[in-house]
Write an enzyme that holds these catalytic residues in place. Structure first.
Site, PDB file in Angstrom:
ATOM      1  N   CYS A 138      18.866  20.542  65.328  1.00 39.25           N
ATOM      2  CA  CYS A 138      19.321  21.484  64.133  1.00 39.25           C
ATOM      3  C   CYS A 138      17.989  21.699  63.308  1.00 39.25           C
ATOM      4  CB  CYS A 138      20.347  21.337  63.364  1.00 39.25           C
ATOM      5  SG  CYS A 138      20.602  19.593  62.923  1.00 39.25           S
ATOM      6  N   HIS A 251      20.848  23.383  56.171  1.00 39.59           N
ATOM      7  CA  HIS A 251      19.787  22.367  56.119  1.00 39.59           C
ATOM      8  C   HIS A 251      18.488  23.271  55.305  1.00 39.59           C
ATOM      9  CE1 HIS A 251      21.947  19.702  58.641  1.00 39.59           C
ATOM     10  NE2 HIS A 251      21.249  19.685  59.578  1.00 39.59           N
TER      11      HIS A 251
HETATM   12  P1  NAP Z   1      32.259  15.805  65.189  1.00 45.48           P
HETATM   13  O1  NAP Z   1      32.639  16.721  64.224  1.00 45.48           O
HETATM   14  O2  NAP Z   1      32.240  14.232  64.769  1.00 45.48           O
HETATM   15  O3  NAP Z   1      32.988  15.994  66.666  1.00 45.48           O
HETATM   16  C1  NAP Z   1      32.857  15.270  67.757  1.00 45.48           C
HETATM   17  C2  NAP Z   1      33.262  15.876  69.090  1.00 45.48           C
HETATM   18  O4  NAP Z   1      33.352  15.050  70.021  1.00 45.48           O
HETATM   19  C3  NAP Z   1      34.869  16.123  68.642  1.00 45.48           C
HETATM   20  O5  NAP Z   1      35.618  17.120  69.303  1.00 45.48           O
HETATM   21  C4  NAP Z   1      35.575  14.588  69.468  1.00 45.48           C
HETATM   22  O6  NAP Z   1      36.643  14.814  69.765  1.00 45.48           O
HETATM   23  C5  NAP Z   1      34.661  14.841  70.675  1.00 45.48           C
HETATM   24  N1  NAP Z   1      34.532  13.238  71.284  1.00 45.48           N
HETATM   25  C6  NAP Z   1      34.009  12.306  70.530  1.00 45.48           C
HETATM   26  N2  NAP Z   1      34.187  11.127  71.523  1.00 45.48           N
HETATM   27  C7  NAP Z   1      34.721  11.617  72.472  1.00 45.48           C
HETATM   28  C8  NAP Z   1      35.164  11.055  73.908  1.00 45.48           C
HETATM   29  N3  NAP Z   1      34.819   9.930  74.076  1.00 45.48           N
HETATM   30  N4  NAP Z   1      35.687  11.992  74.924  1.00 45.48           N
HETATM   31  C9  NAP Z   1      35.809  13.410  74.548  1.00 45.48           C
HETATM   32  N5  NAP Z   1      35.278  13.833  73.341  1.00 45.48           N
HETATM   33  C10 NAP Z   1      34.820  12.922  72.276  1.00 45.48           C
HETATM   34  O7  NAP Z   1      30.711  16.148  65.629  1.00 45.48           O
HETATM   35  P2  NAP Z   1      29.898  17.465  65.690  1.00 45.48           P
HETATM   36  O8  NAP Z   1      29.171  17.820  64.447  1.00 45.48           O
HETATM   37  O9  NAP Z   1      30.761  18.630  66.004  1.00 45.48           O
HETATM   38  O10 NAP Z   1      28.849  17.150  66.580  1.00 45.48           O
HETATM   39  C11 NAP Z   1      29.299  16.922  68.020  1.00 45.48           C
HETATM   40  C12 NAP Z   1      27.718  16.540  68.824  1.00 45.48           C
HETATM   41  O11 NAP Z   1      27.004  17.654  68.852  1.00 45.48           O
HETATM   42  C13 NAP Z   1      26.965  15.515  68.029  1.00 45.48           C
HETATM   43  O12 NAP Z   1      27.329  14.311  68.383  1.00 45.48           O
HETATM   44  C14 NAP Z   1      25.551  16.096  68.645  1.00 45.48           C
HETATM   45  O13 NAP Z   1      25.167  15.353  69.785  1.00 45.48           O
HETATM   46  C15 NAP Z   1      25.814  17.519  68.919  1.00 45.48           C
HETATM   47  N6  NAP Z   1      25.061  18.149  67.537  1.00 45.48           N
HETATM   48  C16 NAP Z   1      24.012  18.579  67.942  1.00 45.48           C
HETATM   49  C17 NAP Z   1      23.412  19.298  66.771  1.00 45.48           C
HETATM   50  C18 NAP Z   1      22.185  20.164  66.969  1.00 45.48           C
HETATM   51  O14 NAP Z   1      21.213  20.001  66.129  1.00 45.48           O
HETATM   52  N7  NAP Z   1      21.908  20.899  67.975  1.00 45.48           N
HETATM   53  C19 NAP Z   1      24.045  19.288  65.386  1.00 45.48           C
HETATM   54  C20 NAP Z   1      25.362  18.627  65.432  1.00 45.48           C
HETATM   55  C21 NAP Z   1      25.440  18.094  66.365  1.00 45.48           C
HETATM   56  P3  NAP Z   1      38.135  14.118  68.782  1.00 45.48           P
HETATM   57  O15 NAP Z   1      38.510  15.095  67.705  1.00 45.48           O
HETATM   58  O16 NAP Z   1      39.220  13.944  70.102  1.00 45.48           O
HETATM   59  O17 NAP Z   1      37.612  12.800  68.506  1.00 45.48           O
HETATM   60  C1  3JM Z   2      22.768  15.300  65.837  1.00 44.79           C
HETATM   61  O1  3JM Z   2      24.884   8.980  69.395  1.00 44.79           O
HETATM   62  C2  3JM Z   2      25.179  10.245  69.355  1.00 44.79           C
HETATM   63  O2  3JM Z   2      26.003  10.725  70.010  1.00 44.79           O
HETATM   64  C3  3JM Z   2      24.485  10.894  68.277  1.00 44.79           C
HETATM   65  C4  3JM Z   2      25.009  12.316  67.929  1.00 44.79           C
HETATM   66  C5  3JM Z   2      24.249  13.185  67.165  1.00 44.79           C
HETATM   67  C6  3JM Z   2      23.052  13.991  67.705  1.00 44.79           C
HETATM   68  C7  3JM Z   2      22.607  13.519  69.053  1.00 44.79           C
HETATM   69  O3  3JM Z   2      21.611  12.835  69.289  1.00 44.79           O
HETATM   70  O4  3JM Z   2      22.815  14.082  69.935  1.00 44.79           O
HETATM   71  C8  3JM Z   2      24.838  13.567  65.828  1.00 44.79           C
HETATM   72  C9  3JM Z   2      24.145  14.742  65.406  1.00 44.79           C
HETATM   73  C10 3JM Z   2      22.408  14.944  66.988  1.00 44.79           C
HETATM   74  C11 3JM Z   2      21.329  15.650  67.520  1.00 44.79           C
HETATM   75  O5  3JM Z   2      21.201  16.990  67.576  1.00 44.79           O
HETATM   76  O6  3JM Z   2      20.433  15.266  67.898  1.00 44.79           O
END
Ligand code: NAP
Ligand code: 3JM
Length: 340
Positions: A138, A251
């Protein structure tokens, strides 16, 4: 196939959302609805914890299914946001099943086989994909949207950036935690940080993601490597400091650049007025500048406080704000899917 209002046939896609119950997953659903993405069928995937839940999409309830290696039969597009380890484990199965994946995690971003794309900067890289296209971090996305037009005109040599990252960037639970900590703090009740490593209400935490051997955090090093890959220029020097702040959504970034050619603040304003995805909010005489409360829920990257850095020859400072869940994650990924 269906007919659009202009009579052109539109292909409809089977889409799977990995991490549908999370902060980014929810934003995927809302943006797919808003943009009328041509969907035939949608499959919502999450963990065992979400067994029995349903989520609304286009006014209909859909069951949340447990993510397995067999979740991708018949799927054309996977939008993944369930963390890096889930992407590493499951996306190869999705590719084997014939789907194209847009991955929001850091798992494949620096993989040479996977394009890392911000549609306003390097849409041409999408064509090189072999099944997985990575969505940048992000903080990187909003910075390159603002800087790429300047880089094309004046060539950026060095970037010094400090981020002010909202709690939603760390997931849905951290949004609730900031709310609960703030209430407890103001009521003078004792509380223990649960999801975040320290108190975040009325505090700042200068650590996002884990520390690396060089004492920078992984989040800071993501900004270094991803910026070079997206802008297609390994010579750009980047120094980042990433800070978690008690803000719910959006952000902010203090960005200082040094360019090879001279460029004035006014020339930059002119460039950014025409730049895709950018909204210039820069009228200091009238106390007008971007702020996270105004960026929340919006698609643009907001830029203001543009000024000459008087301490070096070709230096510029600016302030860049965007909704981290929309442009920083779900929107950017859906823009990639639209280009596909
Ligand atoms: P979040 O609100 O904590 O949501 C996590 C999601 O992943 C929930 O739907 C969760 O399901 C699912 N999950 C976790 N463990 C799992 C498993 N073992 N099997 C299947 N599903 C699972 O997090 P978020 O903010 O949405 O972010 C999710 C991911 O997106 C981050 O970890 C990161 O990799 C990515 N992300 C990227 C950016 C970016 O900058 N591009 C920004 C934010 C996040 P449950 O509800 O069932 O636990
Ligand atoms: C933003 O270990 C993880 O799954 C970290 C999750 C995570 C990430 C990532 O590294 O994919 C949380 C929030 C990010 C990201 O965009 O890099």
């Amino acid at each position: 196939m269906t007919l659009s209002p202009t009579g052109v046939s539109v292909k409809k896609y089977n889409v799977a959302i990995m991490g549908a119950t999370g902060a980014v997953g929810n934003s995927f659903l809302r943006i797919l609805e808003e943009r009328k993405f041509p969907i035939n069928n949608i499959r919502l995937l999450a963990s065992e914890r979400s067994k029995g839940k349903t989520l609304k999409f286009m006014g209909k309830d859909y069951p949340v299914e447990i993510l397995t290696h067999d979740s991708f039969n018949g799927i054309d597009i996977v939008l993944a946001s369930a963390g890096a380890s889930r992407s590493l484990e499951f996306l190869p199965s999705a590719v084997k099943a014939g789907a194209v994946c847009v991955d929001n995690s850091s798992a494949f971003r620096m993989d040479k086989e996977c394009p890392l794309v911000v549609p306003e900067v390097n849409p041409q890289d999408i064509k090189k994909h072999k099944g997985i296209i990575a969505n940048p971090n992000c903080s990187t996305i909003q910075m390159v949207v603002a800087l790429y037009p300047i880089h094309k005109r004046a060539k950026i040599k060095r970037i010094i950036v400090t981020t002010f990252q909202s709690v939603s960037g760390a997931g849905q639970k951290k949004v609730i935690e900031l709310w609960e900590q703030s209430e407890a703090f103001l009521a003078r009740r004792a509380f223990k940080p649960a999801e975040l490593p320290y108190q975040i209400a009325f505090n700042l935490i200068p650590q996002i993601d884990v520390f690396m051997d060089n004492d920078y955090t992984k989040e800071e090093m993501k900004m270094v490597h991803e910026t070079r890959k997206i802008m297609g220029d390994d010579s750009i020097q980047v120094n980042a400091t990433c800070v978690r702040v008690p803000v719910f959504y959006a952000h902010s970034e203090s960005v200082n650049i040094e360019t090879e050619k001279h460029i004035s603040p006014n020339e930059i304003r002119e460039l950014l007025l025409k730049a895709p995805g950018v909204k210039l909010v820069d009228d200091p005489r009238n106390k007008t500048y971007p702020m996270p409360i105004n960026a929340e829920g919006k698609d643009d990257t907001f830029v203001g406080r543009i000024r000459q850095d008087e301490s070096i020859k070709n230096g510029i400072s600016m302030w860049v704000v965007a909704d981290n869940i929309r442009k920083g994650a779900a929107l950017n990924a859906i823009q990639i899917a639209e280009l596909l």
